[in-house]
Design an enzyme around this catalytic site. Structure first.
Site, short mmCIF file in Angstrom:
data_model
loop_
_atom_site.label_atom_id
_atom_site.label_comp_id
_atom_site.label_asym_id
_atom_site.label_seq_id
_atom_site.Cartn_x
_atom_site.Cartn_y
_atom_site.Cartn_z
N PHE A 166 0.82 -1.22 0.00
CA PHE A 166 0.00 0.00 0.00
C PHE A 166 0.86 1.27 0.00
CE2 PHE A 166 -2.53 -3.35 2.09
CZ PHE A 166 -3.64 -3.39 1.26
N HIS A 167 1.86 1.29 -0.88
CA HIS A 167 2.78 2.44 -0.97
C HIS A 167 2.86 3.01 -2.38
CE1 HIS A 167 5.10 0.58 2.69
NE2 HIS A 167 3.98 1.17 3.05
N PRO A 168 1.73 3.33 -3.03
CA PRO A 168 1.83 3.88 -4.39
C PRO A 168 2.38 5.30 -4.38
CG PRO A 168 -0.45 3.98 -3.64
CD PRO A 168 0.33 3.23 -2.58
#
Length: 554
Positions: free
Chosen positions: A472-474
């Site tokens: 969850f690190h875009p």
């Protein structure tokens, strides 16, 4: 309605800007947030140990899905992003990790970005932070974000895992955000002294909510930025269930802080981006900027899960009959299992000498369960989250409709380079070596996942294809720089336009080595000074570790 600034997105960066800009009493700010309030009595977002819950619904989560990922057996993969005051800081894992100093020094090598070096940025990390064990050259003591450092006497599996990493030949570090990131040690978390999640809504907006010069609109879904020629002059949005647009004028600037998925979407809907894409939806082209929505990056990770022979894991906390006591301890005392995100130990290593700084991250967890709370192992267990940090794979975010309610086409192109496969094979094999160290002998049972039968390159690759998940690190979709694919300059101003900046994780040129929230907050602090016309904070003189030619392990 007229305001000096309109901020789109009340997330990790937007709330920083709203708070800092309204410190000037003569400056008026409108803050638009598509989600709702951060309800303080909702344990799902406020209890650190409940971090899986917000990902399971859509009240606080946009719950995006990718297009079928071509190198991941065509899986549609999760892409959760925060929705509500606090943005993704309202639903993230609360790991306070800044990345490696070399990440920022690498950004600063590009002409025009020299002022983004680590020593230029460190004062802004410190400005944002209040660390519970006190300030030093690397940490702040009076900032809006509460940071808690794990204390001795927590779950014995944490210390055993750190010791195992050291026994495998890797360094021990007392502070993953201090002099040396490389190694294994305790992992800070964004949790208040009262055991509550320290989102930017709590840390920043709570200071600013009462100011007469700040107007906050929740359930306000931005449709597009209004341009007069090449100048941004306002914003149009839909409020609540209304189909009639609301409008406001920005006398100075529109500040786009909607994150790596929504910021490029909003620019595209506003006529800024690749003209070929915009024409598909009959969107008038305001400015041809081909980099909008490109350069999408993320961290991918896997879990290696083990049976725990001693009854010290968090497995009992998953049983419903134990949860009322845990909840009461947290609610009334701010203590106990509920007051921690349970990611209290981790580390960063170089898998091979060719990497100048760590390329693999570890999070240790004293229970065997998926990040979103699913597929819990029905016994005492523990797991290690491991993933590569700076994949060369690049994806994109592109409109699928002019409708602001419609999700975009998201494609990360995970695992599209040979380097990705090499790093993940190395990561699994190194992790097994760490897990087989003497420090874990009394705890380590059988390997649950992937399972000892999974050994060859082909078997490991298939496990990754089927089981690796997003961290969850875009980021990176409105990248900062001056090449033909850059979207913003070193001050966040969109190239070729006036009166509009992007300030969020989308401007990162390259993803950092670690979780993104702390650095996104830092970006907000640093940009706030630029927007206000203030001198940057003086550069730090703190020393920091550079591996140079040091071996990857003893």
């Amino acid at each position: 309605m007229q305001f000096d600034y309109i901020i789109i997105g009340a997330g990790s960066a937007g709330n920083v800007l709203a708070t800092r800009l309204t410190e000037d009493p003569n400056t008026t700010v409108l803050l638009l947030e598509a989600g709702g309030p951060d309800y303080r009595f909702d344990f799902r977002t406020q209890m650190p140990a409940a971090l899986a819950y917000p990902l399971q619904g859509k009240r606080y989560n946009w719950a995006y899905e990718t297009e079928p990922e071509p190198y991941m057996n065509h899986r549609r993969m999760e892409c959760g992003r925060g929705k509500g005051l606090g943005g993704s800081s309202l639903i993230n894992g609360m790991c306070y990790i800044r990345g490696n100093a070399m990440d920022l020094d690498n950004w600063a090598k590009e002409p025009g970005l020299e002022h983004w070096s680590y020593l230029d940025c460190l004062p802004y990390y410190r400005k944002a932070e209040t660390r519970d064990i006190g300030p030093n050259d690397y940490h702040g003591g009076d900032g809006p974000v509460s940071v808690t450092t794990p204390k001795p006497g927590n779950n014995p599996l944490f210390e055993a895992m750190v010791t195992a990493g050291v026994q495998a030949g890797y360094p021990r570090t007392d502070d993953l955000n201090g002099y040396q990131q490389e190694g294994f040690g305790p992992m800070d978390r964004t949790v208040t002294p009262q055991g509550r999640r320290a989102s930017t809504a709590r840390g920043y907006l709570d200071q600013a909510r009462g100011r007469p010069n700040l107007t906050i609109r929740t359930h306000a879904l931005t449709d597009h930025i209004i341009f007069a020629g090449k100048r941004a002059v306002g914003v149009e949005w839909l409020e609540g269930e209304s189909t009639i647009p609301s409008k406001a004028t920005a006398n100075k600037e529109v500040l786009l802080c909607a994150g790596a998925i929504a910021s490029p979407q909003i620019l595209q809907r506003s006529g800024v981006g690749n003209p070929e894409l915009l024409r598909q939806f009959d969107i008038p082209v305001v400015h041809d900027l081909p980099g909008v929505g490109e350069n999408l990056q993320d961290h991918l990770e896997m879990y290696l899960q083990y049976e725990c022979k001693e009854p010290v894991s968090l497995y009992p906390a998953l049983q419903w009959w134990n949860q009322p006591k845990i909840g009461a301890e947290w609610l009334f005392g701010g203590t106990g299992i509920g007051a921690s995100n349970q990611f209290e130990a981790g580390g960063f290593i170089r898998s091979r000498a060719e990497f100048a700084w760590p390329n693999i991250q570890y999070h240790f967890l004293p229970v065997a369960i998926n990040y979103n709370g699913s597929n819990a192992v029905k016994e005492h267990g523990f797991q290690c989250h491991v993933g590569s940090m700076r994949s060369p794979s690049r994806g994109h975010v592109r409109l699928k409709s002019r409708d602001p309610h419609a999700h975009p086409a998201i494609l990360f192109n995970y695992m599209s380079h040979e380097q990705d496969w090499q790093e993940f094979r190395d990561a699994i094999r190194i992790t097994r070596e760490i897990m087989n160290q003497p420090a874990l002998d009394k705890y380590r049972g059988r390997e649950i996942s992937p399972g000892t039968e999974c050994q060859s390159d082909a078997e490991l690759d298939e496990f990754v294809r089927n089981h690796a998940e997003t961290a969850f690190h875009p980021c990176g979709t409105c990248k900062m720089g001056y090449d033909e694919m850059a979207v913003v300059d070193g001050e966040g101003r969109v190239h070729g336009l006036e009166g509009v900046r992007v300030v969020d994780a989308s401007i990162m040129p390259q993803i950092i080595t670690g979780n993104l929230n702390a650095t996104t907050i830092m970006i907000g602090e640093k940009m706030a000074d630029a927007i206000r016309g203030r001198q940057p904070l003086p550069r730090s003189t703190a020393a920091y570790y550079v591996a140079g030619g040091a071996p990857v392990r003893r």
